[in-house]
Design a protein around this motif. Structure first.
Motif, PDB file in Angstrom:
ATOM      1  N   VAL A  92       0.819  -1.133   0.156  1.00  0.00           N
ATOM      2  CA  VAL A  92      -0.248  -0.208   0.054  1.00  0.00           C
ATOM      3  C   VAL A  92       0.946   1.206   0.088  1.00  0.00           C
ATOM      4  CG1 VAL A  92      -1.612   1.177   1.263  1.00  0.00           C
ATOM      5  CG2 VAL A  92      -1.838  -1.067   1.258  1.00  0.00           C
ATOM      6  N   ALA A  93       1.600   1.051   1.013  1.00  0.00           N
ATOM      7  CA  ALA A  93       2.608   2.339   1.217  1.00  0.00           C
ATOM      8  C   ALA A  93       3.350   2.652  -0.158  1.00  0.00           C
ATOM      9  CB  ALA A  93       3.654   2.052   2.122  1.00  0.00           C
ATOM     10  N   ALA A  94       4.080   1.668  -0.734  1.00  0.00           N
ATOM     11  CA  ALA A  94       4.717   1.914  -2.131  1.00  0.00           C
ATOM     12  C   ALA A  94       3.781   2.614  -3.041  1.00  0.00           C
ATOM     13  CB  ALA A  94       5.297   0.453  -2.660  1.00  0.00           C
ATOM     14  N   PHE A  95       2.644   1.903  -3.291  1.00  0.00           N
ATOM     15  CA  PHE A  95       1.822   2.296  -4.430  1.00  0.00           C
ATOM     16  C   PHE A  95       1.397   3.685  -4.232  1.00  0.00           C
ATOM     17  CE2 PHE A  95      -2.298   2.808  -6.152  1.00  0.00           C
ATOM     18  CZ  PHE A  95      -2.391   2.429  -7.346  1.00  0.00           C
ATOM     19  N   VAL A  96       1.142   4.060  -3.050  1.00  0.00           N
ATOM     20  CA  VAL A  96       0.531   5.629  -2.611  1.00  0.00           C
ATOM     21  C   VAL A  96       1.599   6.264  -2.704  1.00  0.00           C
ATOM     22  CG1 VAL A  96      -0.470   6.795  -0.897  1.00  0.00           C
ATOM     23  CG2 VAL A  96      -1.425   4.581  -1.106  1.00  0.00           C
ATOM     24  N   HIS A  97       2.540   5.797  -2.573  1.00  0.00           N
ATOM     25  CA  HIS A  97       4.020   6.826  -2.520  1.00  0.00           C
ATOM     26  C   HIS A  97       3.982   7.126  -4.109  1.00  0.00           C
ATOM     27  CE1 HIS A  97       7.949   8.626  -2.169  1.00  0.00           C
ATOM     28  NE2 HIS A  97       8.195   7.985  -3.482  1.00  0.00           N
ATOM     29  N   GLU A  98       3.955   6.507  -5.060  1.00  0.00           N
ATOM     30  CA  GLU A  98       3.758   6.569  -6.361  1.00  0.00           C
ATOM     31  C   GLU A  98       2.913   7.602  -7.067  1.00  0.00           C
ATOM     32  OE1 GLU A  98       6.558   5.933  -8.539  1.00  0.00           O
ATOM     33  OE2 GLU A  98       7.359   4.776  -6.807  1.00  0.00           O
ATOM     34  N   PHE A  99       1.560   7.203  -6.658  1.00  0.00           N
ATOM     35  CA  PHE A  99       0.498   7.909  -6.494  1.00  0.00           C
ATOM     36  C   PHE A  99       0.421   9.295  -6.145  1.00  0.00           C
ATOM     37  CE2 PHE A  99      -4.428   7.698  -5.346  1.00  0.00           C
ATOM     38  CZ  PHE A  99      -4.627   8.638  -6.239  1.00  0.00           C
ATOM     39  N   GLU A 100       1.156   9.384  -4.950  1.00  0.00           N
ATOM     40  CA  GLU A 100       1.377  10.818  -4.364  1.00  0.00           C
ATOM     41  C   GLU A 100       2.436  11.473  -5.045  1.00  0.00           C
ATOM     42  OE1 GLU A 100       3.235  10.381  -0.724  1.00  0.00           O
ATOM     43  OE2 GLU A 100       2.280  12.095   0.209  1.00  0.00           O
ATOM     44  N   THR A 101       3.467  10.934  -5.541  1.00  0.00           N
ATOM     45  CA  THR A 101       4.437  11.587  -6.454  1.00  0.00           C
ATOM     46  C   THR A 101       3.792  12.190  -7.583  1.00  0.00           C
ATOM     47  OG1 THR A 101       6.083   9.960  -5.932  1.00  0.00           O
ATOM     48  CG2 THR A 101       6.802  11.131  -7.215  1.00  0.00           C
ATOM     49  N   HIS A 118      -6.022  -7.342   0.566  1.00  0.00           N
ATOM     50  CA  HIS A 118      -5.072  -8.251   0.329  1.00  0.00           C
ATOM     51  C   HIS A 118      -3.846  -7.984   0.456  1.00  0.00           C
ATOM     52  CE1 HIS A 118      -8.985 -10.260  -1.159  1.00  0.00           C
ATOM     53  NE2 HIS A 118      -9.004  -9.097  -2.052  1.00  0.00           N
ATOM     54  N   PRO A 119      -3.350  -7.623   1.661  1.00  0.00           N
ATOM     55  CA  PRO A 119      -1.991  -6.956   1.850  1.00  0.00           C
ATOM     56  C   PRO A 119      -0.764  -7.816   1.582  1.00  0.00           C
ATOM     57  CG  PRO A 119      -2.990  -7.523   3.948  1.00  0.00           C
ATOM     58  CD  PRO A 119      -3.992  -7.721   3.183  1.00  0.00           C
ATOM     59  N   ASP A 120      -1.088  -9.153   1.324  1.00  0.00           N
ATOM     60  CA  ASP A 120       0.099  -9.857   1.238  1.00  0.00           C
ATOM     61  C   ASP A 120      -0.009 -10.764  -0.347  1.00  0.00           C
ATOM     62  OD1 ASP A 120       0.999  -9.785   3.653  1.00  0.00           O
ATOM     63  OD2 ASP A 120      -0.589 -11.163   4.542  1.00  0.00           O
ATOM     64  N   ASP A 121      -1.080 -10.350  -1.023  1.00  0.00           N
ATOM     65  CA  ASP A 121      -1.258 -11.176  -2.310  1.00  0.00           C
ATOM     66  C   ASP A 121      -0.676  -9.951  -3.403  1.00  0.00           C
ATOM     67  OD1 ASP A 121      -2.305 -13.125  -0.769  1.00  0.00           O
ATOM     68  OD2 ASP A 121      -4.423 -12.389  -1.393  1.00  0.00           O
ATOM     69  N   ALA A 122      -0.128 -10.417  -4.626  1.00  0.00           N
ATOM     70  CA  ALA A 122       0.207  -9.535  -5.424  1.00  0.00           C
ATOM     71  C   ALA A 122      -1.323  -9.221  -6.102  1.00  0.00           C
ATOM     72  CB  ALA A 122       0.931 -10.251  -6.579  1.00  0.00           C
ATOM     73  N   VAL A 123      -1.584  -8.103  -6.097  1.00  0.00           N
ATOM     74  CA  VAL A 123      -2.698  -7.354  -6.888  1.00  0.00           C
ATOM     75  C   VAL A 123      -2.315  -6.871  -8.107  1.00  0.00           C
ATOM     76  CG1 VAL A 123      -4.807  -5.925  -6.523  1.00  0.00           C
ATOM     77  CG2 VAL A 123      -3.931  -7.024  -4.666  1.00  0.00           C
ATOM     78  N   PRO A 124      -2.856  -7.285  -9.476  1.00  0.00           N
ATOM     79  CA  PRO A 124      -2.566  -7.093 -10.457  1.00  0.00           C
ATOM     80  C   PRO A 124      -3.048  -5.555 -11.046  1.00  0.00           C
ATOM     81  CG  PRO A 124      -3.998  -8.664 -10.892  1.00  0.00           C
ATOM     82  CD  PRO A 124      -3.923  -8.408  -9.274  1.00  0.00           C
ATOM     83  N   GLY A 125      -2.528  -5.008 -11.914  1.00  0.00           N
ATOM     84  CA  GLY A 125      -3.265  -3.847 -12.452  1.00  0.00           C
ATOM     85  C   GLY A 125      -2.456  -2.431 -11.902  1.00  0.00           C
ATOM     86  N   GLY A 126      -1.634  -2.607 -10.722  1.00  0.00           N
ATOM     87  CA  GLY A 126      -1.317  -1.048 -10.143  1.00  0.00           C
ATOM     88  C   GLY A 126      -0.415  -0.282 -11.132  1.00  0.00           C
ATOM     89  N   ASP A 127       0.398  -1.205 -11.757  1.00  0.00           N
ATOM     90  CA  ASP A 127       1.356  -0.529 -12.450  1.00  0.00           C
ATOM     91  C   ASP A 127       0.904  -0.023 -13.769  1.00  0.00           C
ATOM     92  OD1 ASP A 127       3.608  -1.473 -10.912  1.00  0.00           O
ATOM     93  OD2 ASP A 127       4.023  -3.394 -12.287  1.00  0.00           O
ATOM     94  N   ALA A 128      -0.277  -0.434 -14.392  1.00  0.00           N
ATOM     95  CA  ALA A 128      -0.892   0.084 -15.341  1.00  0.00           C
ATOM     96  C   ALA A 128      -1.555   1.312 -14.976  1.00  0.00           C
ATOM     97  CB  ALA A 128      -2.116  -0.674 -15.859  1.00  0.00           C
ATOM     98  N   ILE A 129      -2.023   1.525 -13.782  1.00  0.00           N
ATOM     99  CA  ILE A 129      -2.718   2.670 -13.249  1.00  0.00           C
ATOM    100  C   ILE A 129      -1.783   3.828 -12.874  1.00  0.00           C
ATOM    101  CG2 ILE A 129      -3.977   3.818 -11.307  1.00  0.00           C
ATOM    102  CD1 ILE A 129      -5.129   0.894 -10.847  1.00  0.00           C
ATOM    103  N   LEU A 130      -0.444   3.471 -12.421  1.00  0.00           N
ATOM    104  CA  LEU A 130       0.355   4.368 -11.990  1.00  0.00           C
ATOM    105  C   LEU A 130       0.928   5.049 -13.331  1.00  0.00           C
ATOM    106  CD1 LEU A 130       2.422   2.570  -9.280  1.00  0.00           C
ATOM    107  CD2 LEU A 130       1.001   4.695  -9.219  1.00  0.00           C
ATOM    108  N   ASP A 131       1.163   4.078 -14.526  1.00  0.00           N
ATOM    109  CA  ASP A 131       1.532   4.460 -15.914  1.00  0.00           C
ATOM    110  C   ASP A 131       0.627   5.474 -16.561  1.00  0.00           C
ATOM    111  OD1 ASP A 131       3.905   3.066 -15.826  1.00  0.00           O
ATOM    112  OD2 ASP A 131       3.331   1.263 -16.581  1.00  0.00           O
ATOM    113  N   ALA A 132      -0.641   5.292 -16.309  1.00  0.00           N
ATOM    114  CA  ALA A 132      -1.548   6.171 -16.860  1.00  0.00           C
ATOM    115  C   ALA A 132      -1.559   7.340 -15.983  1.00  0.00           C
ATOM    116  CB  ALA A 132      -3.000   5.442 -16.781  1.00  0.00           C
ATOM    117  N   LEU A 133      -1.350   7.485 -14.740  1.00  0.00           N
ATOM    118  CA  LEU A 133      -1.414   8.485 -14.047  1.00  0.00           C
ATOM    119  C   LEU A 133      -0.052   9.297 -14.456  1.00  0.00           C
ATOM    120  CD1 LEU A 133      -3.248   9.518 -11.640  1.00  0.00           C
ATOM    121  CD2 LEU A 133      -1.572   8.558 -10.177  1.00  0.00           C
ATOM    122  N   ARG A 134       1.059   8.755 -14.396  1.00  0.00           N
ATOM    123  CA  ARG A 134       2.112   9.535 -14.810  1.00  0.00           C
ATOM    124  C   ARG A 134       2.073  10.304 -16.230  1.00  0.00           C
ATOM    125  NH1 ARG A 134       5.665   4.696 -13.338  1.00  0.00           N
ATOM    126  NH2 ARG A 134       5.225   4.724 -11.230  1.00  0.00           N
TER     127      ARG A 134
END
Lengths: 166, 671
Positions: free
Chosen positions: B60-69, B102-118
Motif C-alpha cells: 500500500v505504502a509503495a503504491f500510494v507513494h507513487e500515486f502521491e508523487t 489483500h496486503p500479502d497477495d500480488a494485486v495486478p493492475g497497479g503498474d498500469a494505473i500508475l503509468d496512466a497517472l504519470r
C-alpha cells in the motif's frame, strides 16, 4: 452412507414413542420442561411451533412427524431438548420435543452400524446409524439433514396451504 | 478490556481516508482549480502512506507513494486536475482499497494505473523537464553508507511507538549495523521506564536515505532528535546533513536529496493537522464496535420484555406501590429504548456520498452527462438498515441512469436539457422514511412493460391491471425491459433482489412515472428494525401483533357480512371499498366462530386491507425477533416477539397481507 465415528459418541438418549434415539450431547444446550408453545399457522407439522427460550424465539420441532409416529398429547414426562443444529451451514438453535429424556451415555463406535438400505420403516437418509445398548437398538438421527429438508420444503407447502386456506 | 488489533484500526482509518479521498477527487472533478481540495486530497494520500508503512502494509505504502508523487505535480500546479486525471485517480483509489484487503497477495493492475497517472500528469507542456519519476532514478543506482542517529521523544512510548519496529523498518531499507547509545540512560533509581532514554545509531547502506528514512519517522518527527549524515568517504555527495523537519518525498523535478531542505515544513504540518482533527473528534464522539451496540439493543429488548411482564403483574394487583414502580419503570425503559435506538441511528448521507462515485462512473461508461442531486442527507435510519439499503439503491440508480435517462441527442430532441438529472432524497414520513430515486428521463413505457410481462408469462394477455400493479411487475424475477443486455443492467436480475431486500426490511417500494418527464422509485422503510409499537390481537387461541404504524383504524364487522362468510369480502369505510381478510380462514383456526368480530384496517403504501380478528387486546411494545430459516418461508409473518407473560406471539407482515387483500380487489374488478 459412511459413518465416521472413531471415538465413542457422547450421547443424550431420548424416547420418542417406543423407540430410543440418541443425539449428540455436545450440541444440547439445555433440557426444558414443557413450556407454552405458540402455534405457527400454515407451518409444516414438523416445525409447527415456537417457544421462548430465555428471551429467544426458538422453533420447536417434532421428530415424531418425520418418523411417522403417533403424536399423543404431552404428559408429565414430556421434555424439550434445546439443541444447536447446523441448517445449511448455519448454526440454528431449535427445540426438539421428546416423550421422555433418559440419560447421557457413551455409545461405542464399534457398536454403531450403518443403516440397512432395505427393510426400514423410515427414510434411511434421516438416520446416521443405529447403535446397540443393553440388547436394544438406539437410533442416531441425522438432525442436520432432517432440518435441511424441512427448511427447503416448507416454502412451497406453506404457500399453497396459505392460498387454499384463504 | 481487550486491545483492538492495530492493523484492523489502520484498515478502518484507511477506509475512511479513502472515502475522503474519493469525495475529494469527485469534488475536484467539479472544481478543478480548488487548491484546498487538492491539498486535502493530497493529505489523505499522505496519511494513508505514512500509517500504511507503519503497520506493515508495504505494498500500500509503495503504491500510494507513487500515486502521491504523480499527484504532487497537480498540487504544485504543474498539471491541471482534468477529468481524465480524476478518473485514473479513482481507479488508483480502488486499487489501494484492494491492496488493503489483500496486503500479502500480488494485486495486478497497479503498474498500469500508475503509468496512466504519470502520462496524464506529464502530458502537459511543463513536462519538458525530465519526467518526474525518472529524475529520482540516477541517484538510485549509487549505494552509499549513511549514519542515522536518533533519539525518540520522551512521550513516544506512551503513544505506542515501538523502537524495535522502527529499527526493523530501517533494516528493511538496506544492510545496516545498529548500535545503542546508552550514555543518556540514568541510574536505575532515577529510571522512568516509560521514557525512552536510549539513543540509536544505525549505519545503513542505502541509495537515498531521505525518502525512506524520513518515512520511517513520519509520525514521530516532532520532538525527536534525528540526524542523517553520510559516512566519511562519501562526504563529497550532496549535503543532506542534520535533517530538520524534512519532506518525506523528493520533489520530482529536482535531484532527490535537496528538496528536503527547500521545502521542509509543509507535509509535516499537514500530518499534524490531521492528527489534531482526530483529537478534536474524540472529544465529542467515540467509535464503538457495532457488535456492542447490537448487544446493548438485545439487552434493552430483554428489559422491555421484563418490564412488560411487571406491568402485567402490577395491573392485576391492588398494591399501589407496585403499580407506581411499574409505571416508573415503564417510563424509564421506554426512554432507554429510545436513547438506545437513537445511538444506532446514522444519517443516510454516509450512504448517499457513496453514490456520487457510482454516478461518476456511469456517466463516463454510458457517455451521459448527469447531474446528481441529493437532499435529506441528515435523515437518520437504523445502522443495519442503511447497510442493507446500499445494494438496492445502487440497482435503482443504475436503472435510472441506464434505462431512464435518454442520450443527450434524444433529450435535446425532446426539448429537454442535454444534461440528465438523478435526484436522491430522503424524508421522514410518520414512522417511516421515504427514500426516492427520481430521474427526468423518458419515464416507464407501460405498453412495453405489459408486452414483456405477457411474454414472460407473468400476466394473462387480456388481464385488467392497474398501472401501479403493472409497474410492480418490474420487480418480478426474470423481468427486464432493456432491449439489449448491457454490462450494467438488462439481465433481469436485480430488481427482484431489490424488492426482496426491501421486503426483508419491512419496507415497500412504489414506482410512479410521467411519460417523457421521468420516473420516481420510492422506498418506504420503518425507522428501526429492532423495536416497534404493536397492537396485540387474538385470533382463535393465538395472539398476534400488528405493527401499530400500519394500523389506520378499528371497526366492528357488520353482522350481515358475518353471516355471509364466503360472499363479498369488502367493507364500506366512509364510502371507499376496503377488502378484508378473515384471519381465522387465513390461519386455519379451528375454534368456534365468535360473535362481534373486529376489523383492524391496516395500510401499506397505497393499499389498505381489513384484518378480521376475534379480539383486540391492546397496544404493546414489540421487540422484533427474526424467525429462523425453518419458518422464514411463511410470508404472513415478519417476525415474532415475546409477550409479557413469556409466550411468543407472531408479528403480522402487513405489506404481505395488504398485497393479499389487493388480490381480491383485482379479482372482484375482473369478475
Amino acid at each position: 452412507m459412511s459413518l465416521a465415528l472413531a471415538s465413542p459418541m457422547k450421547a443424550l438418549t431420548i424416547r420418542l414413542q417406543d423407540e430410543l434415539f440418541a443425539v449428540e450431547a455436545g450440541s444440547v444446550r439445555e433440557i426444558l420442561d414443557l413450556v407454552p408453545i405458540t402455534e405457527v399457522p400454515n407451518a409444516s407439522p414438523f416445525v409447527s411451533g415456537l417457544i421462548n427460550v430465555r428471551g429467544r424465539v426458538v422453533p420447536l420441532a417434532d421428530l415424531r412427524v418425520m418418523f411417522g409416529m403417533d403424536r399423543p398429547e404431552p404428559d408429565q414426562d414430556t421434555r424439550i431438548v434445546v439443541m444447536e443444529i447446523d441448517i445449511d451451514g448455519e448454526p440454528t438453535v431449535a427445540g426438539i420435543l421428546a416423550d421422555k429424556v433418559h440419560d447421557v451415555t457413551d455409545i461405542e463406535a464399534a457398536s454403531i452400524e450403518e443403516v440397512p438400505k432395505v427393510g426400514m420403516r423410515w427414510r434411511p437418509e434421516f438416520i446416521r446409524g443405529i447403535g446397540k445398548r443393553n440388547g436394544g437398538f438406539i437410533i442416531i438421527p441425522d438432525l442436520g439433514r432432517i432440518f435441511e429438508t424441512q427448511s427447503a420444503r416448507t416454502a412451497p407447502a406453506a404457500a399453497s396451504e396459505e392460498r387454499s386456506a384463504s | 478490556m481487550s486491545l483492538p488489533d492495530p492493523t484492523e484500526t489502520f484498515r478502518q482509518e484507511a477506509r475512511e481516508l479513502l472515502e475522503q479521498l474519493e469525495s475529494g477527487l469527485l469534488d475536484l472533478g467539479q472544481n478543478p482549480a480548488d487548491t484546498d481540495l487538492i491539498n486535502s486530497t493530497f493529505r489523505a494520500l499522505h496519511t494513508i502512506k505514512g500509517s500504511g508503512a507503519m503497520f506493515g502494509f508495504t505494498q500500500v505504502a509503495a503504491f500510494v507513494h507513487e500515486f502521491e508523487t504523480a499527484f504532487d505535480r497537480v498540487r504544485k500546479g504543474l498539471s491541471p486536475a482534468t477529468h481524465e486525471l480524476v478518473a485514473v485517480a479513482l481507479d488508483a483509489k480502488d486499487h489501494i482499497h484492494k491492496l488493503l484487503q489483500h496486503p500479502d497477495d500480488a494485486v495486478p493492475g497497479g503498474d498500469a494505473i500508475l503509468d496512466a497517472l504519470r502520462i496524464i500528469v506529464s502530458a502537459e507542456p511543463a513536462a519538458a523537464l525530465p519526467a518526474p519519476l525518472v529524475a529520482a532514478e540516477p541517484a538510485a543506482t549509487i549505494s552509499k553508507r549513511w549514519r542515522i542517529v536518533f533519539k525518540l521523544p520522551a512521550d513516544s512510548l506512551v503513544y505506542g511507538t515501538n523502537p524495535i519496529l522502527l529499527l526493523e523498518e530501517i533494516a528493511a531499507l538496506g544492510p545496516c549495523t545498529v548500535k545503542a547509545l546508552t550514555d543518556a540512560v540514568p541510574p536505575l533509581a532515577d529510571l522512568d521506564p516509560e521514557v525512552p532514554t536510549i539513543g540509536w545509531q544505525v549505519d545503513l547502506t542505502h541509495d537515498d536515505p531521505h525518502a525512506g528514512i524520513e518515512d520511517v519517522f513520519l509520525f514521530l518527527r516532532d520532538g525527536m532528535e534525528l540526524s542523517v549524515t553520510p559516512l566519511e568517504d562519501e562526504a563529497s555527495l550532496p549535503e543532506p546533513a542534520p535533517a530538520p523537519l524534512a519532506a518525506p518525498l523528493p520533489l520530482p523535478e529536482t535531484p532527490a536529496a535537496v528538496p528536503a531542505l527547500i521545502e521542509p515544513s509543509e507535509p509535516p504540518r499537514d500530518t499534524r493537522r490531521a492528527t489534531n482533527t482526530t483529537t478534536e473528534k474524540t472529544g465529542s464522539s467515540l467509535r464503538v464496535a457495532a457488535e456492542r451496540l447490537d448487544e446493548l439493543m438485545d439487552r434493552v429488548g430483554e428489559l422491555v420484555i421484563a418490564q412488560a411482564r411487571l406491568t402485567q403483574i402490577a395491573n392485576s394487583s391492588s398494591d399501589a406501590n407496585l403499580k407506581t414502580i411499574a409505571e416508573e419503570l415503564e417510563r424509564l425503559s421506554s426512554g432507554l429504548r429510545d436513547t438506545t435506538m437513537g445511538i444506532r441511528m446514522v444519517p443516510i448521507g454516509t450512504l448517499f456520498s457513496r453514490f456520487r462515485r457510482l454516478i461518476h462512473d456511469l456517466s463516463r461508461d454510458l457517455d451521459k452527462d448527469i447531474e446528481f442531486i441529493t437532499s435529506g442527507e441528515d435523515t437518520e435510519l437504523d445502522k443495519t438498515m442503511i447497510e442493507r439499503l446500499a445494494d438496492p439503491l445502487v440497482h435503482l440508480i443504475r436503472n435510472s441512469v441506464d434505462h431512464g435517462l435518454e442520450t443527450a441527442e434524444k433529450r435535446l430532441a425532446a426539448g429537454k436539457s442535454a444534461k440528465g438529472s438523478v435526484r436522491l432524497s430522503a424524508v421522514y414520513a410518520g414512522a417511516e422514511v421515504a427514500i426516492s430515486v427520481a430521474d427526468d428521463g423518458a419515464g416507464l413505457d407501460a405498453t412495453r412493460i405489459r408486452a414483456k410481462a405477457e411474454e414472460a408469462g407473468l400476466l394473462a394477455p387480456d388481464a385488467k391491471i392497474s398501472e401501479q400493479d403493472l409497474f410492480q411487475m418490474i420487480f418480478a424475477p426474470g423481468f427486464s425491459t432493456a432491449k439489449e443486455v448491457t454490462a450494467l443492467s438488462g439481465r433481469g436480475v436485480g430488481m427482484d433482489v431489490v424488492k426482496r431486500t426491501i421486503d426483508g426490511l419491512r419496507g415497500t417500494i412504489e414506482l410512479s412515472t410521467r411519460p417523457g418527464q421521468g420516473t420516481t422509485a420510492t422506498l418506504r422503510l420503518p425507522l428501526t428494525l429492532a423495536i416497534i409499537d404493536g397492537m396485540l390481537v387474538r385470533v382463535g387461541n393465538g395472539r398476534y401483533t400488528i405493527p401499530l404504524a400500519a394500523v389506520e383504524e378499528c371497526v366492528e364487522l357488520p353482522e350481515g357480512i358475518e353471516a355471509n362468510a364466503r360472499g363479498r369480502n369488502f367493507l364500506d369505510i366512509r364510502g371507499s371499498l376496503v377488502p378484508f381478510l378473515r384471519l381465522r380462514e387465513v390461519f386455519g383456526t379451528k375454534t368456534p366462530l365468535e360473535p362481534h368480530q373486529k376489523v383492524v384496517i391496516v395500510s401499506s403504501g397505497e393499499g389498505r386491507v381489513g384484518l378480521v380478528v376475534d379480539q383486540i387486546i391492546g397496544n404493546n411494545q414489540t421487540v422484533i425477533k427474526q424467525l429462523s430459516k425453518l419458518h422464514s418461508a411463511i410470508k404472513s409473518f415478519s417476525g415474532a416477539t415475546i409477550l409479557g407473560d413469556g409466550t411468543v406471539a407472531l408479528i403480522l407482515d402487513t405489506a404481505h397481507l395488504v398485497a393479499h387483500g389487493q388480490f381480491y380487489v383485482d379479482q372482484g374488478r375482473a369478475a
